[in-house]
Structures are given as C-alpha cells and as structure tokens.
Design a protein around this motif. Structure first.
Motif, PDB file in Angstrom:
ATOM      1  N   ASN A  45      52.206  39.772  34.811  1.00  0.00           N
ATOM      2  CA  ASN A  45      51.365  39.725  36.036  1.00  0.00           C
ATOM      3  C   ASN A  45      50.183  40.591  36.608  1.00  0.00           C
ATOM      4  O   ASN A  45      48.985  40.151  36.763  1.00  0.00           O
ATOM      5  CB  ASN A  45      52.075  39.707  36.539  1.00  0.00           C
ATOM      6  N   ASN A  46      50.781  42.238  35.548  1.00  0.00           N
ATOM      7  CA  ASN A  46      49.834  43.215  36.254  1.00  0.00           C
ATOM      8  C   ASN A  46      48.081  43.069  35.149  1.00  0.00           C
ATOM      9  O   ASN A  46      47.366  43.499  35.805  1.00  0.00           O
ATOM     10  CB  ASN A  46      50.415  43.864  36.555  1.00  0.00           C
ATOM     11  N   VAL A  47      49.473  42.404  33.931  1.00  0.00           N
ATOM     12  CA  VAL A  47      47.831  42.537  32.798  1.00  0.00           C
ATOM     13  C   VAL A  47      46.340  41.166  33.368  1.00  0.00           C
ATOM     14  O   VAL A  47      45.335  41.530  33.082  1.00  0.00           O
ATOM     15  CB  VAL A  47      48.316  42.238  31.915  1.00  0.00           C
ATOM     16  N   VAL A  48      47.640  40.298  33.792  1.00  0.00           N
ATOM     17  CA  VAL A  48      46.253  39.179  33.759  1.00  0.00           C
ATOM     18  C   VAL A  48      45.246  39.950  35.444  1.00  0.00           C
ATOM     19  O   VAL A  48      44.056  39.430  36.102  1.00  0.00           O
ATOM     20  CB  VAL A  48      47.131  37.551  34.504  1.00  0.00           C
ATOM     21  N   LEU A  49      46.744  40.329  36.299  1.00  0.00           N
ATOM     22  CA  LEU A  49      45.491  40.633  37.153  1.00  0.00           C
ATOM     23  C   LEU A  49      44.197  41.895  36.969  1.00  0.00           C
ATOM     24  O   LEU A  49      42.965  41.750  36.904  1.00  0.00           O
ATOM     25  CB  LEU A  49      46.573  41.428  37.928  1.00  0.00           C
ATOM     26  N   VAL A  50      44.436  42.580  35.847  1.00  0.00           N
ATOM     27  CA  VAL A  50      43.367  43.547  35.197  1.00  0.00           C
ATOM     28  C   VAL A  50      42.619  42.493  34.550  1.00  0.00           C
ATOM     29  O   VAL A  50      41.191  42.678  34.960  1.00  0.00           O
ATOM     30  CB  VAL A  50      43.869  44.255  33.936  1.00  0.00           C
ATOM     31  N   VAL A  51      42.955  41.332  33.879  1.00  0.00           N
ATOM     32  CA  VAL A  51      41.772  40.201  33.630  1.00  0.00           C
ATOM     33  C   VAL A  51      40.905  39.705  34.025  1.00  0.00           C
ATOM     34  O   VAL A  51      39.953  40.050  33.932  1.00  0.00           O
ATOM     35  CB  VAL A  51      42.143  39.223  32.105  1.00  0.00           C
ATOM     36  N   ASP A  52      41.511  39.383  35.431  1.00  0.00           N
ATOM     37  CA  ASP A  52      41.009  39.317  36.177  1.00  0.00           C
ATOM     38  C   ASP A  52      40.387  39.202  37.149  1.00  0.00           C
ATOM     39  O   ASP A  52      38.563  39.348  36.977  1.00  0.00           O
ATOM     40  CB  ASP A  52      42.402  38.027  37.643  1.00  0.00           C
ATOM     41  N   LYS A  53      40.505  40.851  37.733  1.00  0.00           N
ATOM     42  CA  LYS A  53      39.695  41.607  38.617  1.00  0.00           C
ATOM     43  C   LYS A  53      38.638  42.540  37.380  1.00  0.00           C
ATOM     44  O   LYS A  53      37.565  42.947  38.392  1.00  0.00           O
ATOM     45  CB  LYS A  53      40.557  42.517  39.290  1.00  0.00           C
ATOM     46  N   VAL A  54      38.929  42.863  36.773  1.00  0.00           N
ATOM     47  CA  VAL A  54      37.642  43.974  35.613  1.00  0.00           C
ATOM     48  C   VAL A  54      37.052  43.214  34.357  1.00  0.00           C
ATOM     49  O   VAL A  54      35.963  43.432  34.697  1.00  0.00           O
ATOM     50  CB  VAL A  54      38.558  44.700  34.965  1.00  0.00           C
ATOM     51  N   MET A  55      37.921  43.066  33.600  1.00  0.00           N
ATOM     52  CA  MET A  55      37.639  42.317  32.553  1.00  0.00           C
ATOM     53  C   MET A  55      36.928  40.824  32.560  1.00  0.00           C
ATOM     54  O   MET A  55      35.242  41.057  31.608  1.00  0.00           O
ATOM     55  CB  MET A  55      37.896  42.198  31.278  1.00  0.00           C
ATOM     56  N   LEU A  56      37.479  39.937  33.340  1.00  0.00           N
ATOM     57  CA  LEU A  56      35.939  38.885  33.545  1.00  0.00           C
ATOM     58  C   LEU A  56      35.844  38.663  35.071  1.00  0.00           C
ATOM     59  O   LEU A  56      37.111  37.853  36.234  1.00  0.00           O
ATOM     60  CB  LEU A  56      37.309  37.582  32.972  1.00  0.00           C
ATOM     61  N   PRO A  57      35.633  39.034  35.429  1.00  0.00           N
ATOM     62  CA  PRO A  57      35.566  39.183  36.948  1.00  0.00           C
ATOM     63  C   PRO A  57      34.418  37.947  38.016  1.00  0.00           C
ATOM     64  O   PRO A  57      35.382  37.595  38.921  1.00  0.00           O
ATOM     65  CB  PRO A  57      34.202  40.313  37.545  1.00  0.00           C
ATOM     66  N   ASP A  58      34.181  36.435  36.649  1.00  0.00           N
ATOM     67  CA  ASP A  58      33.441  35.405  36.768  1.00  0.00           C
ATOM     68  C   ASP A  58      35.025  34.557  37.343  1.00  0.00           C
ATOM     69  O   ASP A  58      34.439  33.793  37.327  1.00  0.00           O
ATOM     70  CB  ASP A  58      32.581  35.495  36.560  1.00  0.00           C
ATOM     71  N   ALA A  59      35.725  35.319  36.525  1.00  0.00           N
ATOM     72  CA  ALA A  59      36.756  33.506  35.923  1.00  0.00           C
ATOM     73  C   ALA A  59      37.266  34.209  37.398  1.00  0.00           C
ATOM     74  O   ALA A  59      37.656  34.876  37.346  1.00  0.00           O
ATOM     75  CB  ALA A  59      38.006  34.023  34.906  1.00  0.00           C
ATOM     76  N   ASP A  60      38.467  32.680  37.676  1.00  0.00           N
ATOM     77  CA  ASP A  60      39.242  33.013  38.750  1.00  0.00           C
ATOM     78  C   ASP A  60      40.872  32.764  38.040  1.00  0.00           C
ATOM     79  O   ASP A  60      40.771  31.483  37.756  1.00  0.00           O
ATOM     80  CB  ASP A  60      39.419  31.689  39.433  1.00  0.00           C
ATOM     81  N   LEU A  61      41.471  33.776  37.984  1.00  0.00           N
ATOM     82  CA  LEU A  61      43.014  33.470  37.279  1.00  0.00           C
ATOM     83  C   LEU A  61      44.210  33.679  38.482  1.00  0.00           C
ATOM     84  O   LEU A  61      45.060  34.058  38.044  1.00  0.00           O
ATOM     85  CB  LEU A  61      43.687  34.970  36.474  1.00  0.00           C
ATOM     86  N   LYS A  62      43.345  33.577  39.747  1.00  0.00           N
ATOM     87  CA  LYS A  62      44.845  34.032  40.648  1.00  0.00           C
ATOM     88  C   LYS A  62      46.049  32.048  40.444  1.00  0.00           C
ATOM     89  O   LYS A  62      46.952  33.059  40.855  1.00  0.00           O
ATOM     90  CB  LYS A  62      43.500  33.043  41.670  1.00  0.00           C
ATOM     91  N   LEU A  63      45.993  31.681  40.219  1.00  0.00           N
ATOM     92  CA  LEU A  63      46.455  30.564  39.808  1.00  0.00           C
ATOM     93  C   LEU A  63      47.143  31.259  38.672  1.00  0.00           C
ATOM     94  O   LEU A  63      48.339  30.948  39.403  1.00  0.00           O
ATOM     95  CB  LEU A  63      45.997  29.436  39.021  1.00  0.00           C
ATOM     96  N   TRP A  64      47.452  31.609  37.735  1.00  0.00           N
ATOM     97  CA  TRP A  64      47.989  31.970  36.227  1.00  0.00           C
ATOM     98  C   TRP A  64      48.664  32.891  37.206  1.00  0.00           C
ATOM     99  O   TRP A  64      49.994  33.218  37.027  1.00  0.00           O
ATOM    100  CB  TRP A  64      46.981  32.872  35.126  1.00  0.00           C
ATOM    101  N   ARG A  65      48.725  33.900  37.977  1.00  0.00           N
ATOM    102  CA  ARG A  65      48.626  35.086  38.962  1.00  0.00           C
ATOM    103  C   ARG A  65      49.932  35.334  39.098  1.00  0.00           C
ATOM    104  O   ARG A  65      50.878  35.509  39.127  1.00  0.00           O
ATOM    105  CB  ARG A  65      47.485  35.836  38.730  1.00  0.00           C
ATOM    106  N   LEU A  66      49.821  34.360  40.178  1.00  0.00           N
ATOM    107  CA  LEU A  66      50.690  33.706  41.333  1.00  0.00           C
ATOM    108  C   LEU A  66      51.525  32.691  40.422  1.00  0.00           C
ATOM    109  O   LEU A  66      53.379  32.802  41.026  1.00  0.00           O
ATOM    110  CB  LEU A  66      50.031  32.444  42.019  1.00  0.00           C
ATOM    111  N   ALA A  67      51.822  32.291  39.211  1.00  0.00           N
ATOM    112  CA  ALA A  67      52.749  31.435  38.874  1.00  0.00           C
ATOM    113  C   ALA A  67      53.551  32.112  37.718  1.00  0.00           C
ATOM    114  O   ALA A  67      54.837  32.340  38.067  1.00  0.00           O
ATOM    115  CB  ALA A  67      51.740  30.687  37.402  1.00  0.00           C
TER     116      ALA A  67
END
Length: 85
Positions: A45-67
């Motif tokens: 979950n935290n790795v996906v958060l890093v990818v979502d917020k830092v590496m791919l800021p235009d992508a929305d991975l919120k649903l994956w993080r929540l899942a």
C-alpha cells in the motif's frame, strides 16, 4: 518532503513485516503470521502511495491503494477471529 515521508512509511512497514515474519518462523504463533501478512500488504500500500504521489502524479491510483489497505485490514481481522477460536 512528502516523498521522504512516504518512503519512510514504506520502509517502516517493510521492517515490521520482516520482524513479524522472522518471529513467526521462530515461534510459530499464528497471530504473528496474520500480522506479518497484514504488514506485507501495508508495505505494498505504501509503495503504491509512493508511485501514485511521487512517480506518477498524473495517475490516480487511489482505488488501488484503498483496495490493498482494505485487504490488509481484512487479513488482520481474519487472523484475530481465527485466533479467537
């Protein structure tokens, strides 16, 4: 600054997973196993958060993080209920 905090959270979750897993391997208590699995998913979950917020800021991975976070908590709940018996 946020990237450092997200990364430290991922590393902390990974450390918890490693310590819980090693302790479970030595002692064999099942609640440690379920807790280790929970922290493994929290690490993901935290790795996906890093990818979502830092590496791919235009992508929305919120649903994956929540899942993944929901799955982590569900594993811990299953472990707690299983140990209740």
């Amino acid at each position: 600054m946020a990237a450092i905090i997200y990364s430290l959270c991922a590393l902390t979750s990974l450390a918890c997973f490693v310590f819980l897993w090693r302790t479970w391997r030595l002692g064999g208590h099942r609640l440690l196993f379920w807790s280790a699995l929970c922290f493994a998913l929290l690490t993901v979950n935290n790795v996906v958060l890093v990818v979502d917020k830092v590496m791919l800021p235009d992508a929305d991975l919120k649903l994956w993080r929540l899942a993944v976070g929901f799955a982590a908590v569900m594993l811990l709940v299953v472990g707690l209920v299983w140990e209740e018996d």
